[in-house]
Design an enzyme around this catalytic site. Structure first.
Site, mmCIF file in Angstrom:
data_model
loop_
_atom_site.group_PDB
_atom_site.id
_atom_site.type_symbol
_atom_site.label_atom_id
_atom_site.label_comp_id
_atom_site.label_asym_id
_atom_site.label_seq_id
_atom_site.Cartn_x
_atom_site.Cartn_y
_atom_site.Cartn_z
ATOM 1 N N ASP A 115 0.824 -1.207 0.000
ATOM 2 C CA ASP A 115 0.000 0.000 0.000
ATOM 3 C C ASP A 115 0.858 1.256 0.000
ATOM 4 O O ASP A 115 0.553 2.241 -0.683
ATOM 5 C CB ASP A 115 -1.002 0.006 1.153
ATOM 6 C CG ASP A 115 -0.362 -0.111 2.523
ATOM 7 O OD1 ASP A 115 0.770 -0.628 2.622
ATOM 8 O OD2 ASP A 115 -1.006 0.296 3.506
ATOM 9 N N SER A 116 1.972 1.223 0.706
ATOM 10 C CA SER A 116 2.860 2.394 0.723
ATOM 11 C C SER A 116 3.593 2.562 -0.607
ATOM 12 O O SER A 116 3.798 3.691 -1.070
ATOM 13 C CB SER A 116 3.864 2.302 1.878
ATOM 14 O OG SER A 116 4.730 1.206 1.706
#
Length: 118
Positions: free
Chosen positions: A3-4
């Protein structure tokens, strides 16, 4: 992890593309990082047969993970698909395949740009 990686790519593209306020950049980033957008993006990749067999397996492993609780604004299916996409990006990052990350992300970005102009 994934997600990052995905969010950083979104924010980098927006900053390079748009000359606007921080608040507007954040709003545009949220639109492209939400589960609904990510789910649509990964379904396009799958429909276009872009993912390798291994990438599809990694995506499915993330999508089918237990204990996923979606936010109120997205469906369970959208959230699971988005989680699968993030899993794939995390896997590619951990296996040092940044070229493939960029390739997949560019396909996602270009399709979104094309769709927004229609």
């Amino acid at each position: 992890m994934g997600d990052s990686v995905y969010e950083q790519l979104v924010r980098e593209r927006l900053i390079l593309k748009a000359n606007t306020t921080a608040n507007a950049l954040h709003t545009m980033a949220v639109e492209r990082v939400c589960a609904e957008f990510q789910a649509a993006a990964v379904h396009r990749l799958i429909d276009d047969d872009v993912l390798s067999e291994q990438e599809t397996e990694v995506y499915k492993r993330g999508r089918n993970a237990k204990g996923i609780n979606p936010p109120k604004h997205s469906s369970v299916g959208e959230y699971r698909s988005a989680t699968g996409l993030e899993t794939l990006f995390g896997f590619l990052k951990l296996t040092d395949r940044t070229d493939r990350i960029e390739e997949l992300f560019s396909l996602i970005w270009e399709r979104a740009e094309k769709d927004s102009k229609q």
